[in-house]
Design a protein around this motif. Structure first.
Motif, short mmCIF file in Angstrom:
data_model
loop_
_atom_site.label_atom_id
_atom_site.label_comp_id
_atom_site.label_asym_id
_atom_site.label_seq_id
_atom_site.Cartn_x
_atom_site.Cartn_y
_atom_site.Cartn_z
N LEU A 27 1.03 -1.05 -0.47
CA LEU A 27 -0.09 0.06 -0.09
C LEU A 27 0.69 1.24 0.03
O LEU A 27 0.96 2.36 -0.46
N ARG A 30 2.64 1.84 -3.23
CA ARG A 30 1.29 2.41 -4.45
C ARG A 30 1.82 3.71 -4.19
O ARG A 30 1.10 5.08 -5.17
N LEU A 31 1.26 3.93 -2.54
CA LEU A 31 0.85 5.37 -2.95
C LEU A 31 2.06 6.43 -3.11
O LEU A 31 1.68 7.76 -3.54
N GLU A 34 1.84 7.54 -6.56
CA GLU A 34 1.35 8.24 -7.03
C GLU A 34 1.68 9.63 -6.60
O GLU A 34 0.53 10.13 -6.58
N ALA A 104 -6.69 8.91 0.42
CA ALA A 104 -7.07 7.57 -0.59
C ALA A 104 -7.72 6.85 0.38
O ALA A 104 -8.02 7.58 1.72
N VAL A 106 -8.06 2.68 1.72
CA VAL A 106 -7.55 1.11 1.97
C VAL A 106 -8.49 0.26 1.96
O VAL A 106 -9.18 1.40 2.85
N LEU A 137 -6.48 8.48 -4.80
CA LEU A 137 -6.15 6.55 -4.86
C LEU A 137 -7.49 6.04 -4.22
O LEU A 137 -7.37 6.11 -2.58
N LEU A 139 -6.89 1.19 -2.98
CA LEU A 139 -6.59 0.69 -2.93
C LEU A 139 -7.45 -0.31 -2.41
O LEU A 139 -7.88 -0.62 -0.56
N CYS A 245 -6.07 -4.53 -6.07
CA CYS A 245 -6.87 -3.48 -7.54
C CYS A 245 -6.20 -1.85 -6.61
O CYS A 245 -5.98 -1.72 -5.01
N VAL A 246 -5.36 -1.18 -7.98
CA VAL A 246 -6.34 -0.02 -7.78
C VAL A 246 -6.79 0.68 -8.52
O VAL A 246 -7.38 0.37 -10.19
N ARG A 248 -8.96 4.78 -9.22
CA ARG A 248 -8.17 6.36 -9.26
C ARG A 248 -10.15 7.30 -9.34
O ARG A 248 -10.77 6.97 -9.98
#
Length: 261
Positions: A27, A30-31, A34, A104, A106, A137, A139, A245-246, A248
């Motif tokens: 996590l 990926r954060l 971005e 974001a 999660v 995002l 996630l 999965c991600v 937006r």
């Protein structure tokens, strides 16, 4: 969705092999990729707060939402010990409300699988889209149909620990892709006595395919970005049991389109 009442207080004992550090690293990686290195994050279906605490430790301002008051009690005990500034809210993910937007969202540990209807997933995705900052995002992970149908469906799992033990019986219903699991837990009442309290809980989860999830993301206004096998961190295959999965945020959606799934 009623679940995790008595079991909440022994949840962490039996889930001690859950790879929170691995998933948390995924996590955060990926954060950061971005450009989200700080700010407010929502942990949706936060449970006992393990991932919430981990992300808070990484410097994010965390909000945790969960339906189970018992799970949140455990999470707040952890917050009291860690001293971290985490806001916990007892809400249903299908109709959660926040005071503002977040960078974001999660949602891990198969929390979405507790939503048994596609419409419930879509409603949740729409709310996520609504509360994300522009370009924010989402996630999340989910267990696949393959996992319930082939790996754990109709299996019985049992574990015995020093002060507690459980029996986990699975019953898979193919038509609705629903996995029922009946938990029987025995917990030692007092350390010095060989007296155990027994309690039972029944949980239901539904498996989804990546194609279904992509379609529901699209209908909610979220834009699917990519997916990988959450266990191997490689490409998704027909035998992937958990998919990460991600998506937006890209504008808000007001009306619901026909199902078409």
């Amino acid at each position: 969705m009623e679940a995790y009442t008595d079991f909440a207080y022994v949840y962490d004992v039996f889930m001690d092999n859950t790879p929170y550090d691995k998933w948390g690293g995924l996590l955060v990686s990926r954060l950061e990729k971005e450009g989200i290195t700080d700010g407010i994050l929502l942990d949706l279906g936060c449970g006992t707060g393990n991932m919430t605490e981990l992300l808070s430790e990484k410097g994010y301002d965390m909000i945790g939402v969960d339906y189970s008051g018992e799970m949140l009690n455990v999470a707040m005990d952890k917050r009291a010990r860690s001293g971290r500034q985490i806001l916990y809210l007892q809400q249903d993910m299908r109709e959660f409300e926040l005071y503002g937007t977040v960078r974001a969202v999660v949602c891990v540990c198969d929390s979405l699988n507790y939503l048994l209807e596609k419409e419930e997933i879509e409603d949740t995705f729409r709310l996520v889209n609504n509360y994300l900052d522009p370009g924010g995002l989402f996630l999340f992970d989910f267990n696949t149909v393959y996992k319930y149908e082939t790996v754990i469906g109709d299996a019985t799992i049992a574990e015995n620990r020093d002060n507690c033990s459980f029996i986990w019986e699975n019953f898979y219903e193919e038509e609705g892709q629903i996995n029922e699991y009946d938990l029987t837990v025995f917990v030692k009442e007092q350390e010095e006595e060989e007296l155990f309290r027994k309690f039972t809980e029944t949980h239901y989860q539904r498996g989804y395919t990546l194609q279904q999830i992509k379609r529901l993301l699209e209908k909610s206004g979220l834009v699917f970005m990519d997916a990988l096998d959450a266990d191997t961190l490689d490409e998704v295959t027909d035998t992937s049991e958990r998919i990460f999965c991600v998506a937006r945020e890209q504008g808000k959606v007001c009306d619901r389109s026909p199902d078409g799934i």
